[in-house]
Design an enzyme around this catalytic site. Structure first.
Site, PDB file in Angstrom:
ATOM      1  N   LYS A   7      -4.728  32.321   4.008  1.00  0.00           N
ATOM      2  CA  LYS A   7      -5.731  33.231   4.564  1.00  0.00           C
ATOM      3  C   LYS A   7      -5.830  33.062   6.085  1.00  0.00           C
ATOM      4  O   LYS A   7      -5.783  34.041   6.827  1.00  0.00           O
ATOM      5  CB  LYS A   7      -7.097  32.947   3.927  1.00  0.00           C
ATOM      6  CG  LYS A   7      -8.277  33.512   4.683  1.00  0.00           C
ATOM      7  CD  LYS A   7      -9.574  33.031   4.061  1.00  0.00           C
ATOM      8  CE  LYS A   7     -10.791  33.177   4.939  1.00  0.00           C
ATOM      9  NZ  LYS A   7     -10.816  32.389   6.159  1.00  0.00           N
ATOM     10  N   ASN A   8      -5.947  31.819   6.541  1.00  0.00           N
ATOM     11  CA  ASN A   8      -6.213  31.625   7.965  1.00  0.00           C
ATOM     12  C   ASN A   8      -5.016  31.923   8.863  1.00  0.00           C
ATOM     13  O   ASN A   8      -5.180  32.077  10.081  1.00  0.00           O
ATOM     14  CB  ASN A   8      -6.759  30.221   8.232  1.00  0.00           C
ATOM     15  CG  ASN A   8      -8.198  30.089   7.759  1.00  0.00           C
ATOM     16  OD1 ASN A   8      -8.836  31.090   7.411  1.00  0.00           O
ATOM     17  ND2 ASN A   8      -8.712  28.872   7.735  1.00  0.00           N
TER      18      ASN A   8
ATOM     19  N   ARG B  14     -15.072  36.441  10.364  1.00  0.00           N
ATOM     20  CA  ARG B  14     -14.908  35.629  11.561  1.00  0.00           C
ATOM     21  C   ARG B  14     -13.657  36.054  12.351  1.00  0.00           C
ATOM     22  O   ARG B  14     -13.657  36.183  13.561  1.00  0.00           O
ATOM     23  CB  ARG B  14     -14.769  34.174  11.080  1.00  0.00           C
ATOM     24  CG  ARG B  14     -14.562  33.165  12.155  1.00  0.00           C
ATOM     25  CD  ARG B  14     -15.836  32.821  12.823  1.00  0.00           C
ATOM     26  NE  ARG B  14     -15.660  31.897  13.922  1.00  0.00           N
ATOM     27  CZ  ARG B  14     -16.502  31.819  14.931  1.00  0.00           C
ATOM     28  NH1 ARG B  14     -17.550  32.593  14.987  1.00  0.00           N
ATOM     29  NH2 ARG B  14     -16.305  30.959  15.894  1.00  0.00           N
TER      30      ARG B  14
ATOM     31  N   CYS C  91     -18.746  32.873   7.693  1.00  0.00           N
ATOM     32  CA  CYS C  91     -19.676  32.010   6.970  1.00  0.00           C
ATOM     33  C   CYS C  91     -20.696  31.380   7.924  1.00  0.00           C
ATOM     34  O   CYS C  91     -20.348  30.985   9.035  1.00  0.00           O
ATOM     35  CB  CYS C  91     -18.912  30.896   6.266  1.00  0.00           C
ATOM     36  SG  CYS C  91     -17.849  31.479   4.947  1.00  0.00           S
TER      37      CYS C  91
ATOM     38  N   ARG D  65     -21.082  28.253  15.645  1.00  0.00           N
ATOM     39  CA  ARG D  65     -19.754  28.840  15.832  1.00  0.00           C
ATOM     40  C   ARG D  65     -19.640  29.735  17.069  1.00  0.00           C
ATOM     41  O   ARG D  65     -19.324  30.932  16.963  1.00  0.00           O
ATOM     42  CB  ARG D  65     -19.335  29.615  14.579  1.00  0.00           C
ATOM     43  CG  ARG D  65     -19.460  28.810  13.316  1.00  0.00           C
ATOM     44  CD  ARG D  65     -18.908  29.526  12.108  1.00  0.00           C
ATOM     45  NE  ARG D  65     -17.482  29.349  11.969  1.00  0.00           N
ATOM     46  CZ  ARG D  65     -16.762  29.889  10.986  1.00  0.00           C
ATOM     47  NH1 ARG D  65     -17.341  30.645  10.099  1.00  0.00           N
ATOM     48  NH2 ARG D  65     -15.478  29.677  10.905  1.00  0.00           N
ATOM     49  N   PRO D  66     -19.904  29.180  18.251  1.00  0.00           N
ATOM     50  CA  PRO D  66     -19.779  29.983  19.472  1.00  0.00           C
ATOM     51  C   PRO D  66     -18.322  30.351  19.751  1.00  0.00           C
ATOM     52  O   PRO D  66     -17.418  29.770  19.153  1.00  0.00           O
ATOM     53  CB  PRO D  66     -20.312  29.047  20.566  1.00  0.00           C
ATOM     54  CG  PRO D  66     -20.097  27.676  20.035  1.00  0.00           C
ATOM     55  CD  PRO D  66     -20.226  27.771  18.537  1.00  0.00           C
ATOM     56  N   ILE D  67     -18.115  31.306  20.673  1.00  0.00           N
ATOM     57  CA  ILE D  67     -16.730  31.670  21.027  1.00  0.00           C
ATOM     58  C   ILE D  67     -16.493  31.445  22.525  1.00  0.00           C
ATOM     59  O   ILE D  67     -15.652  32.082  23.141  1.00  0.00           O
ATOM     60  CB  ILE D  67     -16.375  33.120  20.607  1.00  0.00           C
ATOM     61  CG1 ILE D  67     -17.358  34.139  21.206  1.00  0.00           C
ATOM     62  CG2 ILE D  67     -16.310  33.265  19.105  1.00  0.00           C
ATOM     63  CD1 ILE D  67     -16.849  35.588  21.109  1.00  0.00           C
ATOM     64  N   ASP D  68     -17.283  30.523  23.105  1.00  0.00           N
ATOM     65  CA  ASP D  68     -17.193  30.280  24.549  1.00  0.00           C
ATOM     66  C   ASP D  68     -15.787  29.857  24.998  1.00  0.00           C
ATOM     67  O   ASP D  68     -15.325  30.251  26.072  1.00  0.00           O
ATOM     68  CB  ASP D  68     -18.236  29.221  24.972  1.00  0.00           C
ATOM     69  CG  ASP D  68     -18.097  27.925  24.181  1.00  0.00           C
ATOM     70  OD1 ASP D  68     -17.971  27.996  22.932  1.00  0.00           O
ATOM     71  OD2 ASP D  68     -18.084  26.856  24.787  1.00  0.00           O
TER      72      ASP D  68
ATOM     73  N   ASP E  33     -12.594  22.414   5.637  1.00  0.00           N
ATOM     74  CA  ASP E  33     -12.619  23.432   4.581  1.00  0.00           C
ATOM     75  C   ASP E  33     -12.471  22.831   3.180  1.00  0.00           C
ATOM     76  O   ASP E  33     -12.711  23.512   2.194  1.00  0.00           O
ATOM     77  CB  ASP E  33     -11.497  24.464   4.806  1.00  0.00           C
ATOM     78  CG  ASP E  33     -11.827  25.410   5.951  1.00  0.00           C
ATOM     79  OD1 ASP E  33     -12.935  25.298   6.516  1.00  0.00           O
ATOM     80  OD2 ASP E  33     -10.983  26.255   6.279  1.00  0.00           O
TER      81      ASP E  33
ATOM     82  N   ILE F  26     -17.138  18.652  11.958  1.00  0.00           N
ATOM     83  CA  ILE F  26     -16.755  19.892  12.650  1.00  0.00           C
ATOM     84  C   ILE F  26     -17.916  20.890  12.727  1.00  0.00           C
ATOM     85  O   ILE F  26     -18.147  21.493  13.773  1.00  0.00           O
ATOM     86  CB  ILE F  26     -15.540  20.567  11.953  1.00  0.00           C
ATOM     87  CG1 ILE F  26     -14.407  19.563  11.706  1.00  0.00           C
ATOM     88  CG2 ILE F  26     -15.048  21.781  12.757  1.00  0.00           C
ATOM     89  CD1 ILE F  26     -13.629  19.091  12.900  1.00  0.00           C
TER      90      ILE F  26
ATOM     91  N   ARG G 208     -13.491  36.426  -0.671  1.00  0.00           N
ATOM     92  CA  ARG G 208     -12.967  36.609   0.694  1.00  0.00           C
ATOM     93  C   ARG G 208     -11.744  35.725   0.932  1.00  0.00           C
ATOM     94  O   ARG G 208     -10.945  36.005   1.832  1.00  0.00           O
ATOM     95  CB  ARG G 208     -14.043  36.217   1.721  1.00  0.00           C
ATOM     96  CG  ARG G 208     -15.079  37.285   1.966  1.00  0.00           C
ATOM     97  CD  ARG G 208     -15.956  36.892   3.146  1.00  0.00           C
ATOM     98  NE  ARG G 208     -15.174  36.143   4.112  1.00  0.00           N
ATOM     99  CZ  ARG G 208     -15.560  35.011   4.677  1.00  0.00           C
ATOM    100  NH1 ARG G 208     -16.721  34.497   4.408  1.00  0.00           N
ATOM    101  NH2 ARG G 208     -14.782  34.396   5.536  1.00  0.00           N
TER     102      ARG G 208
END
Ligand code: UD1
Length: 418
Positions: free
Chosen positions: A22-23, A92, A116, A121-124, A305, A327, A397
């Site tokens: 998936k990832n 995501r 999720c 979960r920032p995207i900085d 995970d 994490i 998902r």
């Protein structure tokens, strides 16, 4: 609403074939727009996350053909539109369109990604990377406008070895002018798979899978054919199920090296297993497992995970075991439900302490997120009696044909619409 019903306590025998990762898939689909030609990706799992990304492609007028296990993507008539909040929010990995659109058109307009709720979960780091490549970022509430006059190579050090940021920066940098170096890059196998795909299309990326990735910008990418690697998290989930319920249960079409950290923990706990070139055969034990302590870490460490499914196995270890999440700050939402099933768990800060073995009895539980949902399936298969899982959309998902795969090896599990 969909629910899953599991009649637990059955012994599972036979073979489970692992699907494509998936990832990796969720990055490969957006990456395919970087060429103007056709890309064929095979071993693509049929999961709702894949469908959500294909819907985004269609929104951008990209031709998408899904045939059995492959997806053919043709962006010849593509238009660079805003990806609406509804589409951005579905998962995501929609954030990979930021890097891919920026790389192709030097402009991307989309919203904060979904996914999720397992932490902030920032995207900085993604955005800092884009800025280093020459992009300007404007935000309006949840909306991001990422735009560059020209993208140029840069030296980018990631404060955290983030999977998403590493891939997104690679996507934005493949067609930038000059050389980009990503330091403290994430090393997950999915990153290597995406870099291989881009290289097959004509990109010049070296070092994927190490902490330094070098990208020499190229002008054009061309058509290609690519195969998705097996899903190591699905692999790990089924291995854990086998350790609890299996009788010579074979997990096939997998890469043992990708789940090394899990296999070494299982060995330490005294599991009955045989590891082959692309399979693991594993049987449950008649006596309790040995206890162990686990800490999640970036690859090749123990994957976050698998923390939730693995916690279920720890309920069957003798004495005290500890599992620490490093994490994400909110990845213990499965614990109250494991306790409801009968597990003895004390949660303090980021560490769950388990005392086992515990008798687990089926009851009503909730899949609060994708991997917490997987943990509920694992627990339901092991527990005596019936377990009913709600919010199973999360599970669908990420796990292709989970009902069919488990039924095939003897599980009593069904999906119901209520
Ligand atoms: C990916 C996986 C997810 C897995 C995770 C860690 C996908 C689609 N998802 O998520 O299944 O659990 O890797 O293996 O591939 N962070 C920041 N700023 C950023 C980016 C990340 O602070 O800009 C933090 C995150 O909040 C988290 C840590 O870094 O605490 C790792 O996140 P990251 O590796 O980016 O995870 P994802 O790519 O979102």
């Amino acid at each position: 609403m969909k629910i899953m019903e599991v009649e637990g306590g059955r012994t599972l025998e036979g073979t489970i074939r692992v699907s494509g990762a998936k990832n990796a898939t969720v990055a490969l689909i957006p990456a395919a727009i970087l060429t103007d030609e056709e890309a064929t990706i095979c071993n693509v799992p049929e999961i709702t996350d894949t469908e959500a990304l294909c819907d985004i492609l269609r929104l951008l007028n990209v031709k998408v053909n899904r045939a059995s296990e492959s997806v053919v993507i043709n962006p010849q008539d593509m238009v660079n539109l805003e990806i609406t909040e509804e589409y951005s929010n579905k998962l995501r990995a929609s954030y990979y369109f930021m890097g891919a659109l920026l790389g192709k058109y030097k402009k991307a307009v989309m919203y904060f990604p979904g996914g999720c709720s397992i932490g902030a979960r920032p995207i900085d780091l993604h955005l800092k990377g884009f800025e280093a490549l020459g992009a300007k970022i404007t935000t309006e509430k949840n909306k991001y406008i990422v735009e560059a006059k020209e993208l140029h190579g840069a030296n980018i050090y990631l404060d955290i070895a983030s999977v998403g940021a590493t891939i997104n920066i690679m996507l934005a940098a493949v067609k930038a002018k000059g050389q980009t170096i990503i330091e403290n890059a994430a090393k997950e196998p999915e990153i290597v798979n995406v870099a291989t795909f881009l290289n097959n299309m004509g990109a010049k990326i070296v070092g994927a899978g190490t902490s330094t990735i070098k990208i020499e910008g190229v002008e054009k990418l061309h058509k290609c054919f690519h195969e998705v690697i097996p899903d190591r998290i699905e692999t790990g989930t089924y291995i854990i199920i086998a350790a609890l319920c299996g009788k010579n249960l074979r997990i096939d079409n997998m890469i043992p090296e990708h789940v090394d950290s899990l296999l070494s923990k299982l060995e330490e706990m005294g599991a009955n297993m045989e590891v082959g070139a692309d399979y693991v055969i594993i049987s449950k034990k008649d006596t309790p497992y040995k206890s162990t302590d686990v800490k999640t870490a970036v690859y090749p460490g123990f994957p976050t995970d698998l923390q939730q499914p693995f916690t279920v196995l720890l309920t069957q270890a003798e004495g005290k075991s500890k599992i620490t999440e490093t994490i994400y700050e909110n990845r213990f939402m499965h614990i109250p439900y494991l306790k409801k099933l009968g597990a003895d768990i004390v949660l303090k800060n980021q560490t769950a302490t388990l005392t086992g073995p515990s008798e687990l009895k089926g009851c009503e539980v909730v899949a609060t997120d994708l991997r917490a949902g997987a943990a509920m399936v694992v627990a339901g298969l092991f527990a005596s009696g019936k377990t009913t899982i709600t919010n199973v959309e999360h599970i669908l998902r990420g796990y292709e044909q989970i009902i069919e795969k488990l039924t095939e090896v003897g599980a009593k599990i069904s999906l119901k619409e209520i």
